[in-house]
Design an enzyme around this catalytic site. Structure first.
Site, PDB file in Angstrom:
ATOM      1  N   HIS A  12     -33.580  12.820  -2.272  1.00 53.79           N
ATOM      2  CA  HIS A  12     -34.748  12.584  -3.153  1.00 53.79           C
ATOM      3  C   HIS A  12     -35.632  11.503  -2.539  1.00 53.79           C
ATOM      4  O   HIS A  12     -35.338  10.320  -2.655  1.00 53.79           O
ATOM      5  CB  HIS A  12     -34.264  12.133  -4.548  1.00 53.79           C
ATOM      6  CG  HIS A  12     -35.355  11.978  -5.555  1.00 53.79           C
ATOM      7  ND1 HIS A  12     -35.271  12.495  -6.837  1.00 53.79           N
ATOM      8  CD2 HIS A  12     -36.559  11.352  -5.500  1.00 53.79           C
ATOM      9  CE1 HIS A  12     -36.371  12.204  -7.498  1.00 53.79           C
ATOM     10  NE2 HIS A  12     -37.162  11.495  -6.715  1.00 53.79           N
ATOM     11  N   HIS A  14     -39.920  10.227  -1.715  1.00 50.98           N
ATOM     12  CA  HIS A  14     -41.373  10.382  -1.827  1.00 50.98           C
ATOM     13  C   HIS A  14     -41.973   9.865  -0.527  1.00 50.98           C
ATOM     14  O   HIS A  14     -41.830   8.686  -0.207  1.00 50.98           O
ATOM     15  CB  HIS A  14     -41.922   9.568  -2.996  1.00 50.98           C
ATOM     16  CG  HIS A  14     -41.380  10.009  -4.314  1.00 50.98           C
ATOM     17  ND1 HIS A  14     -42.008  10.945  -5.106  1.00 50.98           N
ATOM     18  CD2 HIS A  14     -40.245   9.661  -4.968  1.00 50.98           C
ATOM     19  CE1 HIS A  14     -41.289  11.150  -6.199  1.00 50.98           C
ATOM     20  NE2 HIS A  14     -40.212  10.385  -6.148  1.00 50.98           N
ATOM     21  N   ASN A  40     -44.875  15.441  -5.672  1.00 50.51           N
ATOM     22  CA  ASN A  40     -45.889  14.876  -6.598  1.00 50.51           C
ATOM     23  C   ASN A  40     -47.039  14.198  -5.851  1.00 50.51           C
ATOM     24  O   ASN A  40     -47.331  13.025  -6.049  1.00 50.51           O
ATOM     25  CB  ASN A  40     -45.250  13.929  -7.630  1.00 50.51           C
ATOM     26  CG  ASN A  40     -44.552  12.729  -7.005  1.00 50.51           C
ATOM     27  OD1 ASN A  40     -44.110  12.793  -5.845  1.00 50.51           O
ATOM     28  ND2 ASN A  40     -44.438  11.647  -7.742  1.00 50.51           N
ATOM     29  N   LYS A  98     -39.250  21.215  -8.602  1.00 56.37           N
ATOM     30  CA  LYS A  98     -39.097  19.989  -9.386  1.00 56.37           C
ATOM     31  C   LYS A  98     -39.788  20.111 -10.733  1.00 56.37           C
ATOM     32  O   LYS A  98     -40.971  20.458 -10.807  1.00 56.37           O
ATOM     33  CB  LYS A  98     -39.704  18.810  -8.595  1.00 56.37           C
ATOM     34  CG  LYS A  98     -39.678  17.470  -9.309  1.00 56.37           C
ATOM     35  CD  LYS A  98     -38.318  16.799  -9.275  1.00 56.37           C
ATOM     36  CE  LYS A  98     -38.269  15.527 -10.109  1.00 56.37           C
ATOM     37  NZ  LYS A  98     -38.632  14.333  -9.378  1.00 56.37           N
ATOM     38  N   HIS A 135     -36.728  15.641 -13.494  1.00 59.62           N
ATOM     39  CA  HIS A 135     -36.952  14.256 -13.910  1.00 59.62           C
ATOM     40  C   HIS A 135     -36.544  14.238 -15.383  1.00 59.62           C
ATOM     41  O   HIS A 135     -37.272  14.744 -16.238  1.00 59.62           O
ATOM     42  CB  HIS A 135     -38.413  13.848 -13.729  1.00 59.62           C
ATOM     43  CG  HIS A 135     -38.644  12.421 -14.108  1.00 59.62           C
ATOM     44  ND1 HIS A 135     -38.934  11.434 -13.195  1.00 59.62           N
ATOM     45  CD2 HIS A 135     -38.579  11.797 -15.318  1.00 59.62           C
ATOM     46  CE1 HIS A 135     -39.044  10.272 -13.806  1.00 59.62           C
ATOM     47  NE2 HIS A 135     -38.840  10.466 -15.101  1.00 59.62           N
ATOM     48  N   HIS A 173     -32.038  11.046 -10.204  1.00 60.55           N
ATOM     49  CA  HIS A 173     -31.940   9.612 -10.510  1.00 60.55           C
ATOM     50  C   HIS A 173     -31.400   9.319 -11.901  1.00 60.55           C
ATOM     51  O   HIS A 173     -32.119   8.778 -12.742  1.00 60.55           O
ATOM     52  CB  HIS A 173     -33.281   8.903 -10.282  1.00 60.55           C
ATOM     53  CG  HIS A 173     -34.511   9.659 -10.742  1.00 60.55           C
ATOM     54  ND1 HIS A 173     -34.640  10.180 -11.997  1.00 60.55           N
ATOM     55  CD2 HIS A 173     -35.659   9.950 -10.094  1.00 60.55           C
ATOM     56  CE1 HIS A 173     -35.816  10.767 -12.104  1.00 60.55           C
ATOM     57  NE2 HIS A 173     -36.452  10.645 -10.965  1.00 60.55           N
ATOM     58  N   LEU A 218     -39.140   4.435 -12.525  1.00 63.41           N
ATOM     59  CA  LEU A 218     -38.809   5.356 -13.611  1.00 63.41           C
ATOM     60  C   LEU A 218     -37.782   6.365 -13.134  1.00 63.41           C
ATOM     61  O   LEU A 218     -37.923   6.862 -12.016  1.00 63.41           O
ATOM     62  CB  LEU A 218     -40.075   6.073 -14.102  1.00 63.41           C
ATOM     63  CG  LEU A 218     -41.033   5.159 -14.883  1.00 63.41           C
ATOM     64  CD1 LEU A 218     -42.371   5.836 -15.092  1.00 63.41           C
ATOM     65  CD2 LEU A 218     -40.420   4.757 -16.230  1.00 63.41           C
ATOM     66  N   ASP A 246     -34.761   7.998  -4.100  1.00 62.11           N
ATOM     67  CA  ASP A 246     -36.021   7.893  -4.843  1.00 62.11           C
ATOM     68  C   ASP A 246     -36.909   6.815  -4.231  1.00 62.11           C
ATOM     69  O   ASP A 246     -37.641   6.133  -4.947  1.00 62.11           O
ATOM     70  CB  ASP A 246     -35.788   7.620  -6.332  1.00 62.11           C
ATOM     71  CG  ASP A 246     -37.014   7.986  -7.171  1.00 62.11           C
ATOM     72  OD1 ASP A 246     -37.893   8.707  -6.659  1.00 62.11           O
ATOM     73  OD2 ASP A 246     -37.093   7.549  -8.320  1.00 62.11           O
TER      74      ASP A 246
HETATM   75  O1  DOR Z   1     -40.164   5.129  -9.933  1.00 56.34           O
HETATM   76  C1  DOR Z   1     -40.568   6.262  -9.703  1.00 56.34           C
HETATM   77  N1  DOR Z   1     -41.532   6.507  -8.774  1.00 56.34           N
HETATM   78  N2  DOR Z   1     -40.075   7.271 -10.402  1.00 56.34           N
HETATM   79  C2  DOR Z   1     -40.561   8.509 -10.316  1.00 56.34           C
HETATM   80  O2  DOR Z   1     -40.091   9.360 -11.028  1.00 56.34           O
HETATM   81  C3  DOR Z   1     -41.704   8.813  -9.425  1.00 56.34           C
HETATM   82  C4  DOR Z   1     -41.848   7.828  -8.356  1.00 56.34           C
HETATM   83  C5  DOR Z   1     -43.205   7.897  -7.686  1.00 56.34           C
HETATM   84  O3  DOR Z   1     -43.599   8.980  -7.255  1.00 56.34           O
HETATM   85  O4  DOR Z   1     -43.860   6.858  -7.575  1.00 56.34           O
HETATM   86 ZN    ZN Z   2     -38.732  10.412  -7.510  1.00 53.85          ZN
END
Ligand code: DOR
Ligand code: ZN
Length: 347
Positions: A12, A14, A40, A98, A135, A173, A218, A246
């Site tokens: 996971h 980003h 995302n 997702k 999520h 997460h 989150l 994450d």
């Molecule tokens: O803390 C987070 N950041 N939780 C998420 O679900 C998304 C992520 C983000 O893309 O910044």
């Molecule tokens: Zn995430």
């Protein structure tokens, strides 16, 4: 002391796009063999064609002599079609879809408002063998932010799993004992990722002695008892729990802000953090299962051929506090405690 494990994967991450992508990708690709890449972006990655173009941009940011495989995901919307799912299943590059409840987190506005509307798509995914990453938080304003995961399990996830038992799901997460127990009690088609930071910090770290925006993520960090439940799961070698860092970079200006973004950038020091936590619990022999093997088993992927060696130093390892992204900075996760374990080699 030295520890050699199969090269780990991050189930996971980003990576974002543009300058951010270029700056952060090498921190993941330098340690991990494969990564499940979240969709995302703005606009979100909603079909196989966009996923494939995004994969190409990621590969351009990976060093030429580095073996790294980005495993792409699609962003589920109420407009996703069965054809989108077919093309994704046949693409060879998309490994999961997702589900973001609309409004749950960063760039989730195009997510799902009413999950029952996407049941036909989820049924189709089950037929095509695509995994659903969720999520797991409700977004109702009346539900307290610390309860959103538990309510999601009861109100959304349990009915969904009952309706579509053949769909393979990853609860992303997990942050609570409720989440851990729910996964442990399941008999099939459910697994969970656990982040680096949720294994290391609780809500006191974020809120006592001044608010620490770089710990805001989150789902939000919870009480210590929940952190301990997650540590128990991670060190148990139960194949249903695996690493999903994450890692979610935001520039400092967006974190240190009256309305700060959620996300922790931990790609650089995750393996040192994990080794520290597993060592503390006399569970170094379980780190490989958590970080390298369990996720592959669930996703049906071959294990990495390379090995990672980690060494415990006499003196704490010092990581940079920040990395540069164009003319801004991203703050590196501060694990609160000294880290003695360091990645020595991947090969
Ligand atoms: O803390 C987070 N950041 N939780 C998420 O679900 C998304 C992520 C983000 O893309 O910044
Ligand atoms: Zn995430």
């Amino acid at each position: 002391m030295k520890l050699i494990i199969t090269q780990p994967n991050d189930y996971h991450v980003h990576f974002r796009d543009g300058d951010m992508l270029k700056s952060v990708v090498p921190h993941t690709s330098g340690h991990f063999g494969k990564a499940i890449v979240m969709p995302n972006l703005v606009p979100p990655v909603v079909n196989a064609e966009m996923a494939s173009a995004y994969k190409d941009r990621i590969m351009a940011a990976v060093g030429a002599d580095v073996d790294f495989q980005p495993l792409m995901t699609l962003y589920l919307t109420e407009e996703t079609t069965k054809e989108d799912i077919d093309l994704a299943a046949e693409s060879g590059c998309v490994h999961a879809v997702k589900l973001y409840p609309a409004g749950a987190t960063t760039n989730s506005q195009s997510g799902v408002r009413d999950v029952t509307k996407v049941y036909p798509i989820l049924e189709h995914m089950a037929k095509r063998g695509l995994i659903l990453c969720v999520h797991g938080e409700v977004t109702d304003h009346e539900i307290d932010i610390f309860d959103r995961e538990a309510v999601f399990i009861e109100k959304i996830l349990a009915p969904l799993r009952e309706k579509i038992p053949d769909l393979k799901i990853v609860m992303e997460h997990i942050t609570t004992k409720n989440g851990r127990d729910y996964v442990q009690q399941s008999t099939k088609n459910l697994a969970a990722t656990i982040t680096t930071h949720h294994l290391m910090i609780n809500r006191n770290h974020m809120l006592v002695g001044g608010i620490k925006p770089h710990y805001y993520c989150l789902p939000i960090v919870k009480r210590e008892e929940h952190r301990l439940a997650l540590v128990e799961a991670a060190i148990s070698a139960d194949p249903r729990f695996f690493l999903g860092t994450d890692t979610a970079p935001h520039v400092d200006g967006h974190k240190e802000n009256a309305c700060g973004c959620a996300g922790v950038f931990n790609a650089m020091n995750t393996m040192s953090c994990l080794a520290e936590v597993f060592d503390e619990h006399d569970a170094l022999d379980k780190l490989e299962a958590f970080a390298a093997l369990n996720g592959d088993l669930y996703y049906g992927l071959p294990h990495n051929q390379k090995k990672m060696s980690l060494i415990k130093k006499e003196k704490a390892v010092v990581f940079p506090e920040k990395i540069q992204v164009a003319d801004e900075c991203v703050t590196v996760f501060d694990p609160v405690r000294p880290l003695y374990w360091n990645v020595e080699d991947v090969g």
